[in-house]
Design an enzyme around this catalytic site. Structure first.
Site, PDB file in Angstrom:
ATOM      1  N   THR A 211      64.613   7.195  80.571  1.00  0.00           N
ATOM      2  CA  THR A 211      65.882   7.061  81.022  1.00  0.00           C
ATOM      3  C   THR A 211      66.535   5.674  80.487  1.00  0.00           C
ATOM      4  OG1 THR A 211      64.883   5.653  82.675  1.00  0.00           O
ATOM      5  CG2 THR A 211      65.061   8.061  83.216  1.00  0.00           C
TER       6      THR A 211
ATOM      7  N   LYS B  34      62.869  -0.128  77.686  1.00  0.00           N
ATOM      8  CA  LYS B  34      62.472  -1.527  77.393  1.00  0.00           C
ATOM      9  C   LYS B  34      62.436  -2.245  78.608  1.00  0.00           C
ATOM     10  CE  LYS B  34      65.346  -0.617  74.612  1.00  0.00           C
ATOM     11  NZ  LYS B  34      66.617  -0.493  73.838  1.00  0.00           N
TER      12      LYS B  34
ATOM     13  N   GLU C 174      55.554   2.829  72.204  1.00  0.00           N
ATOM     14  CA  GLU C 174      55.953   2.637  70.657  1.00  0.00           C
ATOM     15  C   GLU C 174      57.300   2.412  70.662  1.00  0.00           C
ATOM     16  OE1 GLU C 174      53.712   2.092  67.638  1.00  0.00           O
ATOM     17  OE2 GLU C 174      55.774   1.197  67.216  1.00  0.00           O
TER      18      GLU C 174
ATOM     19  N   VAL D 132      60.393  -0.911  70.518  1.00  0.00           N
ATOM     20  CA  VAL D 132      60.567  -1.778  69.505  1.00  0.00           C
ATOM     21  C   VAL D 132      60.643  -0.901  68.226  1.00  0.00           C
ATOM     22  CG1 VAL D 132      59.828  -3.822  68.297  1.00  0.00           C
ATOM     23  CG2 VAL D 132      59.551  -3.625  70.726  1.00  0.00           C
TER      24      VAL D 132
ATOM     25  N   GLY E   1      75.035   6.626  68.705  1.00  0.00           N
ATOM     26  CA  GLY E   1      74.009   6.505  69.235  1.00  0.00           C
ATOM     27  C   GLY E   1      72.965   5.459  69.349  1.00  0.00           C
TER      28      GLY E   1
ATOM     29  N   ASP F 109      69.084  -6.960  74.593  1.00  0.00           N
ATOM     30  CA  ASP F 109      68.046  -5.977  73.836  1.00  0.00           C
ATOM     31  C   ASP F 109      67.173  -6.581  73.106  1.00  0.00           C
ATOM     32  OD1 ASP F 109      67.714  -2.936  73.230  1.00  0.00           O
ATOM     33  OD2 ASP F 109      67.955  -3.696  71.253  1.00  0.00           O
TER      34      ASP F 109
ATOM     35  N   LYS G 121      62.941  -7.102  73.452  1.00  0.00           N
ATOM     36  CA  LYS G 121      61.942  -6.410  72.469  1.00  0.00           C
ATOM     37  C   LYS G 121      61.020  -7.667  72.133  1.00  0.00           C
ATOM     38  CE  LYS G 121      65.092  -2.886  70.871  1.00  0.00           C
ATOM     39  NZ  LYS G 121      66.050  -2.729  69.998  1.00  0.00           N
TER      40      LYS G 121
ATOM     41  N   GLY H   6      68.497   5.383  66.931  1.00  0.00           N
ATOM     42  CA  GLY H   6      68.878   6.557  66.579  1.00  0.00           C
ATOM     43  C   GLY H   6      68.336   7.925  67.272  1.00  0.00           C
TER      44      GLY H   6
END
Ligand code: HSE
Length: 346
Positions: A100, A129, A153, A156, A211, A225, A229, A326
């Site tokens: 989600t 994240k 995985e 990040v 995207g 963001d 990370k 992507g």
């Protein structure tokens, strides 16, 4: 081994995973003995479809590409709107792929979905994240208690391996510092501004179309963001207990095309750099634009690519570069985690 997978969220990443399973399903069975069926998909916008024997992925992808609801999977038998928590409890998936949208402030509703799945004894793979940045240690503990795996995985650098490196090639190394480019959207915008003289707004719109950007792109351009990370890296790789609220990120909103062009003339390039460092018991992490000389390896990372330099006690400095966002690249991260679960169970 056979696996039943439930997808919670079917946006860019979910559809990427479905495409991969559809095109590579047979090869994965033949090469790795990994035989997966998707038994449930639920998405807030796209609806819900379940089939205990496995959904026809081609049919699901066709519905989605036509902009139809997953409720049309069985014509004339429309499923009622489903709560993801109920789908997690009711479906007989042994792995939940939690895909989600990220909420970096609260980590919800994804954290509740992950907890529900772990408590029900299901393995979880996620590219989200929020839960990983806010609750990693707690969720990992719950997974351990329930004797299932939790893998992240895709949080990040999308499918470019980061965490799995520390289970294989980098295992045994102590990491002193991690530095890199962790947001594809902002790197793409900076690249388009410099190389194609594109305006900031047009470059951002293009990143959204491709995207790369978050549902709310302020998370990208404001540095949040990259912050999530770098917090994940600090906690998972450096073993810290850093909270997103400990760090005030600086994004790229203050970087104008004129600044980018002036830097270029001086032989420099702006990059949004995320950094985390262990100094004794203390971890210092941050996110901010830096004007790097072109001789810096990170200065050559262009477009939506990401890169990370790990400074380790045994190996020294190793830089990895690859896609950071992507559809297929993040779908691939989920595939890598599914295959890792499979390897660990064998
Ligand atoms: N919005 C993110 C990026 C997606 O641009 O890097 C991958 O986390």
């Amino acid at each position: 081994m056979k696996y039943k997978i439930g997808l919670i969220g079917c946006g860019t990443v979910g559809q990427g995973l479905l495409e991969i399973l559809e095109t590579k399903g047979e090869a994965l069975k033949k090469d790795f003995g990994f035989d997966a069926k998707v038994v449930a998909i639920t998405d807030k916008i796209k609806g819900t479809a379940t089939a205990p024997g496995g959904l026809d992925i081609k049919k699901v992808l066709a519905l989605l590409s036509q902009g139809k609801s997953l409720a049309d999977y069985r014509p004339g038998k429309k499923a009622a709107e489903a709560d993801p928590l109920d789908v997690i409890a009711a479906c007989d998936a042994d792995i939940i792929a939690e895909l989600t949208y990220t909420n970096i402030q609260t980590g919800e509703p994804a954290t509740s979905y992950i907890k529900k799945a772990l408590q029900a004894g299901k393995h979880v793979v996620t590219s989200n994240k929020g839960p990983a940045a806010l609750h990693y240690h707690e969720l990992k503990e719950l997974a351990k208690k329930k004797k299932v795996q939790l893998r992240i995985e895709g949080t990040v650098m999308s499918g470019t391996p980061v965490f799995t490196l520390f289970e294989s090639g980098f295992a045994g190394n102590e990491v002193k510092e991690i530095k890199g480019i962790l947001n594809g959207t902002t790197n793409f915008i900076l690249t388009k501004m410099e190389l194609e003289n594109m305006d900031y707004a047009d470059a951002l719109a293009l990143a959204q179309k491709l995207g790369y950007a978050e549902a709310d792109p302020t998370a990208d351009v404001g540095g949040f963001d990259a912050l999530a990370k770098v917090v994940i890296l600090s906690n998972v790789i450096l073993g810290g207990d850093v909270k997103p609220s400990d760090i005030k990120p600086i994004g790229i909103t203050g970087i104008t095309k004129q600044m980018v062009m002036e830097a270029k003339q001086e032989g420099f390039r702006y990059k949004l750099i995320a950094q985390t460092k262990r100094d004794g018991g203390k971890i210092t992490a941050g996110v901010a634009p830096q004007k790097l000389p072109l001789s810096d390896p990170l200065a050559g990372v262009m477009g939506a690519q990401n890169a990370l330099t790990f400074d380790m006690d045994l190996l020294g400095k190793v830089t990895i570069q690859g896609p950071g966002a992507g559809k297929l690249a993040t779908g691939d991260a989920i595939l890598q985690d599914l295959l890792a679960i499979h390897r660990n169970l064998r």
